[in-house]
Design a protein around this motif. Structure first.
Motif, PDB file in Angstrom:
ATOM      1  N   MET A 149      -7.162  50.832 -45.912  1.00  0.00           N
ATOM      2  CA  MET A 149      -8.411  51.258 -46.543  1.00  0.00           C
ATOM      3  C   MET A 149      -9.548  51.360 -45.524  1.00  0.00           C
ATOM      4  N   ASP A 150      -9.541  50.514 -44.509  1.00  0.00           N
ATOM      5  CA  ASP A 150     -10.549  50.617 -43.450  1.00  0.00           C
ATOM      6  C   ASP A 150     -10.446  51.956 -42.723  1.00  0.00           C
ATOM      7  N   ILE A 151      -9.234  52.419 -42.492  1.00  0.00           N
ATOM      8  CA  ILE A 151      -9.026  53.684 -41.782  1.00  0.00           C
ATOM      9  C   ILE A 151      -9.310  54.878 -42.689  1.00  0.00           C
ATOM     10  N   LEU A 152      -8.920  54.778 -43.958  1.00  0.00           N
ATOM     11  CA  LEU A 152      -9.039  55.906 -44.886  1.00  0.00           C
ATOM     12  C   LEU A 152     -10.239  55.778 -45.818  1.00  0.00           C
ATOM     13  N   ASN A 153     -11.181  54.915 -45.455  1.00  0.00           N
ATOM     14  CA  ASN A 153     -12.313  54.633 -46.336  1.00  0.00           C
ATOM     15  C   ASN A 153     -13.160  55.856 -46.608  1.00  0.00           C
ATOM     16  N   GLY A 154     -13.937  55.771 -47.627  1.00  0.00           N
ATOM     17  CA  GLY A 154     -14.861  56.843 -47.953  1.00  0.00           C
ATOM     18  C   GLY A 154     -14.263  57.856 -48.906  1.00  0.00           C
ATOM     19  N   LYS A 155     -15.085  58.788 -49.219  1.00  0.00           N
ATOM     20  CA  LYS A 155     -14.770  59.780 -50.239  1.00  0.00           C
ATOM     21  C   LYS A 155     -13.969  60.964 -49.699  1.00  0.00           C
ATOM     22  N   TRP A 156     -14.004  61.188 -48.387  1.00  0.00           N
ATOM     23  CA  TRP A 156     -13.558  62.474 -47.854  1.00  0.00           C
ATOM     24  C   TRP A 156     -12.288  62.467 -47.023  1.00  0.00           C
ATOM     25  N   LYS A 157     -11.946  61.365 -46.396  1.00  0.00           N
ATOM     26  CA  LYS A 157     -10.851  61.375 -45.421  1.00  0.00           C
ATOM     27  C   LYS A 157      -9.523  61.809 -46.023  1.00  0.00           C
ATOM     28  N   MET A 158      -9.193  61.314 -47.207  1.00  0.00           N
ATOM     29  CA  MET A 158      -7.919  61.699 -47.811  1.00  0.00           C
ATOM     30  C   MET A 158      -7.902  63.188 -48.144  1.00  0.00           C
ATOM     31  N   SER A 159      -9.029  63.735 -48.544  1.00  0.00           N
ATOM     32  CA  SER A 159      -9.097  65.174 -48.841  1.00  0.00           C
ATOM     33  C   SER A 159      -8.882  65.996 -47.570  1.00  0.00           C
ATOM     34  N   ILE A 160      -9.492  65.564 -46.482  1.00  0.00           N
ATOM     35  CA  ILE A 160      -9.324  66.264 -45.198  1.00  0.00           C
ATOM     36  C   ILE A 160      -7.871  66.194 -44.753  1.00  0.00           C
ATOM     37  N   LEU A 201     -18.655  65.828 -42.407  1.00  0.00           N
ATOM     38  CA  LEU A 201     -17.368  66.363 -41.975  1.00  0.00           C
ATOM     39  C   LEU A 201     -17.150  66.092 -40.494  1.00  0.00           C
ATOM     40  N   SER A 202     -18.158  66.323 -39.683  1.00  0.00           N
ATOM     41  CA  SER A 202     -18.042  66.058 -38.241  1.00  0.00           C
ATOM     42  C   SER A 202     -17.703  64.599 -37.971  1.00  0.00           C
TER      43      SER A 202
END
Length: 127
Positions: free
Chosen positions: A29-40, A66-67
């Motif tokens: 979860m620390d690596i994939l945190n936030g709203k956007w990473k899994m979508s990217i 995004l950047s």
């Protein structure tokens, strides 16, 4: 029952096993945190994309966010940034082999999301 299985049963500690699993989940979860990473990651699992394509595809994300997310994903070796030999110079983002190991996870999350959305919508219709 084999001696190996007996040893495993004797050494099995559900509390320790649970805490190991929680630690691993926390790391993920620390690596994939936030709203956007899994979508990217989900987008890049299907094809390499340029920055502007990702900005269009990931609805609601700002350019600045995004950047930042792309830099984090690159730092964690989940994606790679490829500078194309074009004029003008273009940049493409690709999933790495390591990042591609998350494809099944993105599919599982998407399936759960579809099911959950249907459940909530059907519950709302009943009210």
């Amino acid at each position: 029952m084999s001696n190996h299985v007996l040893e495993m049963k004797e050494n099995y500690n559900p509390i320790k096993s649970c805490s190991h699993k929680i630690l691993a989940i926390s790391d993920t979860m620390d690596i994939l945190n936030g709203k956007w990473k899994m979508s990217i990651i989900a987008c890049l699992c299907y094809k390499p994309m340029r920055y502007s394509e990702l900005l269009r595809e990931v609805k609601g994300i700002s350019g600045k966010v995004l950047s930042r997310e792309l830099k984090d994903l690159e730092m964690n070796e989940l994606i790679e940034r490829i500078v194309l030999n074009t004029a003008p110079v273009a940049v493409e983002y690709r999933i790495t082999d390591y990042g591609n190991s998350l494809k099944d996870l993105t599919n599982t999350i998407a399936e759960w999301g579809f099911t959950h959305r249907e459940r909530i919508i059907s519950t709302m219709k009943k009210e």
